[in-house]
Design a protein around this motif. Structure first.
Motif, PDB file in Angstrom:
ATOM      1  N   PRO A 192       9.201   7.422 -12.731  1.00 44.12           N
ATOM      2  CA  PRO A 192       9.058   8.853 -12.094  1.00 44.12           C
ATOM      3  C   PRO A 192       8.327   9.751 -13.003  1.00 44.12           C
ATOM      4  O   PRO A 192       8.792   9.851 -14.212  1.00 44.12           O
ATOM      5  CB  PRO A 192      10.536   9.146 -11.779  1.00 44.12           C
ATOM      6  CG  PRO A 192      11.306   8.561 -12.608  1.00 44.12           C
ATOM      7  CD  PRO A 192      10.768   7.349 -13.134  1.00 44.12           C
TER       8      PRO A 192
ATOM      9  N   ALA B 203       9.167  14.838   0.192  1.00 41.18           N
ATOM     10  CA  ALA B 203       9.207  13.663   0.583  1.00 41.18           C
ATOM     11  C   ALA B 203       8.962  13.381   2.054  1.00 41.18           C
ATOM     12  O   ALA B 203       8.655  12.535   2.507  1.00 41.18           O
ATOM     13  CB  ALA B 203      10.401  13.048  -0.001  1.00 41.18           C
TER      14      ALA B 203
ATOM     15  N   HIS C 145       3.902   8.336   1.785  1.00 39.61           N
ATOM     16  CA  HIS C 145       4.256   8.086   0.281  1.00 39.61           C
ATOM     17  C   HIS C 145       4.320   6.564   0.123  1.00 39.61           C
ATOM     18  O   HIS C 145       4.826   6.120  -1.024  1.00 39.61           O
ATOM     19  CB  HIS C 145       5.441   8.904   0.084  1.00 39.61           C
ATOM     20  CG  HIS C 145       5.345  10.520  -0.222  1.00 39.61           C
ATOM     21  ND1 HIS C 145       4.728  10.960  -1.205  1.00 39.61           N
ATOM     22  CD2 HIS C 145       5.730  11.141   0.693  1.00 39.61           C
ATOM     23  CE1 HIS C 145       4.848  12.100  -0.733  1.00 39.61           C
ATOM     24  NE2 HIS C 145       5.596  12.375   0.396  1.00 39.61           N
ATOM     25  N   VAL C 146       3.726   5.878   0.881  1.00 39.74           N
ATOM     26  CA  VAL C 146       3.645   4.317   0.612  1.00 39.74           C
ATOM     27  C   VAL C 146       3.131   3.827  -0.702  1.00 39.74           C
ATOM     28  O   VAL C 146       3.507   3.334  -1.421  1.00 39.74           O
ATOM     29  CB  VAL C 146       3.060   3.575   1.683  1.00 39.74           C
ATOM     30  CG1 VAL C 146       2.707   2.069   1.611  1.00 39.74           C
ATOM     31  CG2 VAL C 146       3.865   3.778   3.299  1.00 39.74           C
TER      32      VAL C 146
ATOM     33  N   ARG D 282       6.880  10.621  -7.459  1.00 40.18           N
ATOM     34  CA  ARG D 282       5.594  10.249  -8.198  1.00 40.18           C
ATOM     35  C   ARG D 282       4.775  11.299  -8.142  1.00 40.18           C
ATOM     36  O   ARG D 282       3.903  11.628  -9.302  1.00 40.18           O
ATOM     37  CB  ARG D 282       5.162   9.015  -7.627  1.00 40.18           C
ATOM     38  CG  ARG D 282       3.888   8.547  -8.204  1.00 40.18           C
ATOM     39  CD  ARG D 282       3.160   7.352  -8.045  1.00 40.18           C
ATOM     40  NE  ARG D 282       2.069   6.988  -8.433  1.00 40.18           N
ATOM     41  CZ  ARG D 282       0.662   6.891  -8.192  1.00 40.18           C
ATOM     42  NH1 ARG D 282       0.684   7.244  -6.749  1.00 40.18           N
ATOM     43  NH2 ARG D 282      -0.143   6.821  -8.811  1.00 40.18           N
TER      44      ARG D 282
ATOM     45  N   ARG E  77       5.576   3.071  -7.826  1.00 41.02           N
ATOM     46  CA  ARG E  77       6.741   3.611  -8.419  1.00 41.02           C
ATOM     47  C   ARG E  77       7.578   1.994  -8.970  1.00 41.02           C
ATOM     48  O   ARG E  77       8.317   2.026  -9.915  1.00 41.02           O
ATOM     49  CB  ARG E  77       7.710   4.101  -7.565  1.00 41.02           C
ATOM     50  CG  ARG E  77       7.343   5.676  -7.851  1.00 41.02           C
ATOM     51  CD  ARG E  77       8.060   6.180  -8.849  1.00 41.02           C
ATOM     52  NE  ARG E  77       9.523   6.322  -8.956  1.00 41.02           N
ATOM     53  CZ  ARG E  77      10.303   5.636  -9.883  1.00 41.02           C
ATOM     54  NH1 ARG E  77       9.696   4.927 -10.899  1.00 41.02           N
ATOM     55  NH2 ARG E  77      11.518   5.664  -9.821  1.00 41.02           N
ATOM     56  N   GLN E  78       7.247   0.954  -8.379  1.00 42.49           N
ATOM     57  CA  GLN E  78       7.578  -0.258  -8.765  1.00 42.49           C
ATOM     58  C   GLN E  78       7.132  -0.664  -9.970  1.00 42.49           C
ATOM     59  O   GLN E  78       7.806  -1.614 -10.839  1.00 42.49           O
ATOM     60  CB  GLN E  78       7.222  -1.534  -7.797  1.00 42.49           C
ATOM     61  CG  GLN E  78       7.672  -1.406  -6.350  1.00 42.49           C
ATOM     62  CD  GLN E  78       7.208  -2.630  -5.536  1.00 42.49           C
ATOM     63  OE1 GLN E  78       6.912  -3.383  -5.949  1.00 42.49           O
ATOM     64  NE2 GLN E  78       7.333  -2.058  -4.304  1.00 42.49           N
TER      65      GLN E  78
ATOM     66  N   CYS F 227       2.795   5.866  -3.130  1.00 44.90           N
ATOM     67  CA  CYS F 227       3.877   6.188  -4.308  1.00 44.90           C
ATOM     68  C   CYS F 227       4.836   5.130  -4.503  1.00 44.90           C
ATOM     69  O   CYS F 227       5.151   4.950  -5.564  1.00 44.90           O
ATOM     70  CB  CYS F 227       4.298   7.531  -3.885  1.00 44.90           C
ATOM     71  SG  CYS F 227       3.139   9.011  -3.908  1.00 44.90           S
ATOM     72  N   ALA F 228       5.508   4.542  -3.290  1.00 43.03           N
ATOM     73  CA  ALA F 228       6.368   4.039  -3.416  1.00 43.03           C
ATOM     74  C   ALA F 228       5.840   2.436  -4.169  1.00 43.03           C
ATOM     75  O   ALA F 228       6.478   1.933  -4.800  1.00 43.03           O
ATOM     76  CB  ALA F 228       7.054   3.446  -2.071  1.00 43.03           C
ATOM     77  N   ASP F 229       4.680   2.049  -3.798  1.00 44.82           N
ATOM     78  CA  ASP F 229       4.194   0.964  -4.465  1.00 44.82           C
ATOM     79  C   ASP F 229       3.919   1.002  -5.798  1.00 44.82           C
ATOM     80  O   ASP F 229       4.053   0.188  -6.739  1.00 44.82           O
ATOM     81  CB  ASP F 229       2.885   0.548  -3.759  1.00 44.82           C
ATOM     82  CG  ASP F 229       2.762   0.000  -2.411  1.00 44.82           C
ATOM     83  OD1 ASP F 229       4.103  -0.365  -2.027  1.00 44.82           O
ATOM     84  OD2 ASP F 229       2.076  -0.077  -1.639  1.00 44.82           O
TER      85      ASP F 229
ATOM     86  N   CYS G 210       9.083  13.972  -3.615  1.00 46.66           N
ATOM     87  CA  CYS G 210       8.615  12.396  -3.935  1.00 46.66           C
ATOM     88  C   CYS G 210       8.480  12.351  -5.778  1.00 46.66           C
ATOM     89  O   CYS G 210       8.134  13.407  -6.262  1.00 46.66           O
ATOM     90  CB  CYS G 210       7.158  12.189  -3.570  1.00 46.66           C
ATOM     91  SG  CYS G 210       6.432  10.555  -4.348  1.00 46.66           S
TER      92      CYS G 210
END
Length: 58
Positions: free
Chosen positions: A27, A10, A15-16, A5, A22-23, A18-20, A3
């Motif tokens: 990184p 991964a 990692h939800v 972040r 990262r918007q 983290c994905a949010d 990941c």
């Protein structure tokens, strides 16, 4: 793969969040080797550099 972040593998964990995040932010970890990257944020975007794998940009 890791990941970019949180630096954790991964394929493990959720990692939800983290994905949010990262918007809105660059990184922090190289997804290839898990090293911490040098990050520079400017008004027009960001650059993140891994000593092993090079630079990523927004």
């Amino acid at each position: 793969m890791f990941c970019d972040r949180c630096g954790e593998p991964a394929a493990e964990g959720d990692h939800v969040a983290c994905a949010d995040a990262r918007q809105l932010e660059p990184p922090r970890f190289c997804p290839d080797c898990r090293r911490r990257m040098k990050v520079q944020v400017v008004p027009t975007g960001w650059t993140a550099t891994c000593v092993e794998h090079g630079t990523r940009t927004s």
